[in-house]
Design a protein around this motif. Structure first.
Motif, short mmCIF file in Angstrom:
data_model
loop_
_atom_site.label_atom_id
_atom_site.label_comp_id
_atom_site.label_asym_id
_atom_site.label_seq_id
_atom_site.Cartn_x
_atom_site.Cartn_y
_atom_site.Cartn_z
N PHE A 1 -2.69 3.56 9.37
CA PHE A 1 -3.19 2.31 8.81
C PHE A 1 -2.80 1.18 9.75
CE2 PHE A 1 0.96 3.32 7.19
CZ PHE A 1 1.68 2.14 7.32
N ARG A 2 -3.26 -0.01 9.47
CA ARG A 2 -2.90 -1.20 10.23
C ARG A 2 -2.04 -2.12 9.37
NH1 ARG A 2 -5.41 -1.95 14.94
NH2 ARG A 2 -7.20 -0.64 15.41
N GLU A 3 -1.36 -3.05 10.01
CA GLU A 3 -0.53 -4.00 9.27
C GLU A 3 -1.34 -4.75 8.22
OE1 GLU A 3 1.94 -6.62 11.60
OE2 GLU A 3 2.46 -5.00 12.98
N GLU A 4 -2.60 -5.04 8.52
CA GLU A 4 -3.46 -5.75 7.57
C GLU A 4 -3.62 -4.97 6.27
OE1 GLU A 4 -5.60 -6.31 11.63
OE2 GLU A 4 -4.09 -4.99 10.77
N ASP A 5 -3.73 -3.65 6.38
CA ASP A 5 -3.86 -2.80 5.19
C ASP A 5 -2.59 -2.89 4.35
OD1 ASP A 5 -6.43 -1.60 6.01
OD2 ASP A 5 -5.23 -0.65 7.58
N ALA A 6 -1.44 -2.79 5.02
CA ALA A 6 -0.17 -2.86 4.30
C ALA A 6 0.01 -4.22 3.65
CB ALA A 6 0.98 -2.57 5.25
N ALA A 7 -0.36 -5.29 4.34
CA ALA A 7 -0.20 -6.64 3.80
C ALA A 7 -1.08 -6.86 2.56
CB ALA A 7 -0.53 -7.68 4.86
N LYS A 8 -2.28 -6.30 2.56
CA LYS A 8 -3.19 -6.44 1.41
C LYS A 8 -2.86 -5.47 0.29
CE LYS A 8 -6.22 -9.59 2.68
NZ LYS A 8 -6.49 -10.79 1.93
N GLY A 9 -2.11 -4.41 0.63
CA GLY A 9 -1.75 -3.42 -0.39
C GLY A 9 -2.87 -2.45 -0.71
N PRO B 1 9.89 10.07 5.64
CA PRO B 1 8.86 9.46 6.48
C PRO B 1 9.40 9.09 7.87
CG PRO B 1 9.73 7.84 4.98
CD PRO B 1 10.37 9.16 4.62
N ASP B 2 8.55 9.19 8.85
CA ASP B 2 8.87 8.75 10.20
C ASP B 2 7.58 8.22 10.81
OD1 ASP B 2 10.37 8.28 12.48
OD2 ASP B 2 10.05 10.28 13.28
N GLY B 3 7.67 7.19 11.61
CA GLY B 3 6.44 6.64 12.14
C GLY B 3 6.61 5.82 13.40
N GLN B 4 5.47 5.40 13.90
CA GLN B 4 5.44 4.52 15.07
C GLN B 4 4.14 3.73 15.05
OE1 GLN B 4 5.58 7.19 18.44
NE2 GLN B 4 3.39 7.06 18.72
N GLN B 5 4.15 2.63 15.79
CA GLN B 5 2.96 1.80 15.92
C GLN B 5 2.47 1.88 17.35
OE1 GLN B 5 3.49 -2.30 14.80
NE2 GLN B 5 1.31 -2.62 14.57
N MET C 1 0.85 -1.17 0.00
CA MET C 1 0.00 0.00 0.00
C MET C 1 0.89 1.23 0.00
SD MET C 1 -2.96 1.10 2.70
CE MET C 1 -1.88 1.56 4.02
N ARG C 2 0.64 2.13 -0.91
CA ARG C 2 1.40 3.38 -0.97
C ARG C 2 0.69 4.44 -0.13
NH1 ARG C 2 4.66 4.07 -6.26
NH2 ARG C 2 4.98 6.04 -5.23
N LEU C 3 1.46 5.13 0.67
CA LEU C 3 0.90 6.19 1.50
C LEU C 3 0.51 7.40 0.65
CD1 LEU C 3 3.39 6.15 4.47
CD2 LEU C 3 1.20 4.99 4.28
N ASP C 4 1.28 7.64 -0.39
CA ASP C 4 1.07 8.80 -1.25
C ASP C 4 1.73 8.48 -2.58
OD1 ASP C 4 1.12 11.38 -2.47
OD2 ASP C 4 1.04 12.30 -0.48
N GLU C 5 0.96 8.44 -3.65
CA GLU C 5 1.48 8.01 -4.94
C GLU C 5 2.25 9.09 -5.70
OE1 GLU C 5 -2.27 10.03 -5.44
OE2 GLU C 5 -1.77 8.34 -4.16
N ARG C 6 2.27 10.31 -5.19
CA ARG C 6 2.95 11.41 -5.88
C ARG C 6 4.47 11.30 -5.72
NH1 ARG C 6 -0.01 16.19 -2.83
NH2 ARG C 6 0.60 14.82 -1.12
N GLY D 1 -2.19 -1.21 17.62
CA GLY D 1 -1.82 -1.75 16.32
C GLY D 1 -1.86 -0.77 15.16
N VAL D 2 -2.34 0.44 15.40
CA VAL D 2 -2.40 1.42 14.32
C VAL D 2 -1.01 2.02 14.11
CG1 VAL D 2 -3.42 3.59 13.53
CG2 VAL D 2 -4.82 1.95 14.78
N ILE D 3 -0.60 2.07 12.86
CA ILE D 3 0.69 2.64 12.48
C ILE D 3 0.45 4.07 12.02
CG2 ILE D 3 2.63 2.45 10.88
CD1 ILE D 3 1.86 -0.61 10.74
N HIS D 4 1.23 5.00 12.55
CA HIS D 4 1.11 6.42 12.21
C HIS D 4 2.41 6.86 11.53
CE1 HIS D 4 -2.47 6.78 14.70
NE2 HIS D 4 -1.83 6.03 15.58
N ILE D 5 2.27 7.49 10.37
CA ILE D 5 3.42 7.96 9.61
C ILE D 5 3.25 9.45 9.33
CG2 ILE D 5 4.74 7.74 7.45
CD1 ILE D 5 4.84 5.17 9.04
N ILE D 6 4.31 10.21 9.50
CA ILE D 6 4.32 11.62 9.10
C ILE D 6 5.42 11.77 8.06
CG2 ILE D 6 5.88 12.41 10.93
CD1 ILE D 6 3.90 14.88 11.12
N TYR D 7 5.18 12.58 7.04
CA TYR D 7 6.14 12.73 5.95
C TYR D 7 5.94 14.08 5.29
CZ TYR D 7 2.14 11.46 3.01
OH TYR D 7 0.91 11.42 2.40
#
Length: 68
Positions: A41-49, A12-16, A1-6, A20-26
């Motif tokens: 997002f959650r790990e499940e979102d990243a795993a499914k793309g 990026p910097d983040g924490q979980q 899963m792309r956080l931002d396609e541009r 279980g929610v992962i937070h990213i700032i960029y």
């Protein structure tokens, strides 16, 4: 899963959290648009793309310094 396609996304910097929610700032276009953005997002979102949970929030504006 792309956080931002541009192109122009960097630093990026983040924490979980314990829940279980992962937070990213960029940033986006660091020297021109000067936007700071947030994604969660959650790990499940990243795993499914793709977003599959209610935790997904992408491209949330935190700061817009383009007019300074």
């Amino acid at each position: 899963m792309r956080l931002d396609e541009r192109t122009g996304v960097s630093y990026p910097d983040g924490q979980q959290n314990a829940d279980g929610v992962i937070h990213i700032i960029y940033d986006y276009n660091r020297t021109k648009d000067r936007h700071i953005l947030f994604a969660s997002f959650r790990e499940e979102d990243a795993a499914k793309g793709k977003p599959i949970t209610e935790a997904v929030k992408l491209r949330q504006m935190v700061s817009d310094a383009s007019n300074e």
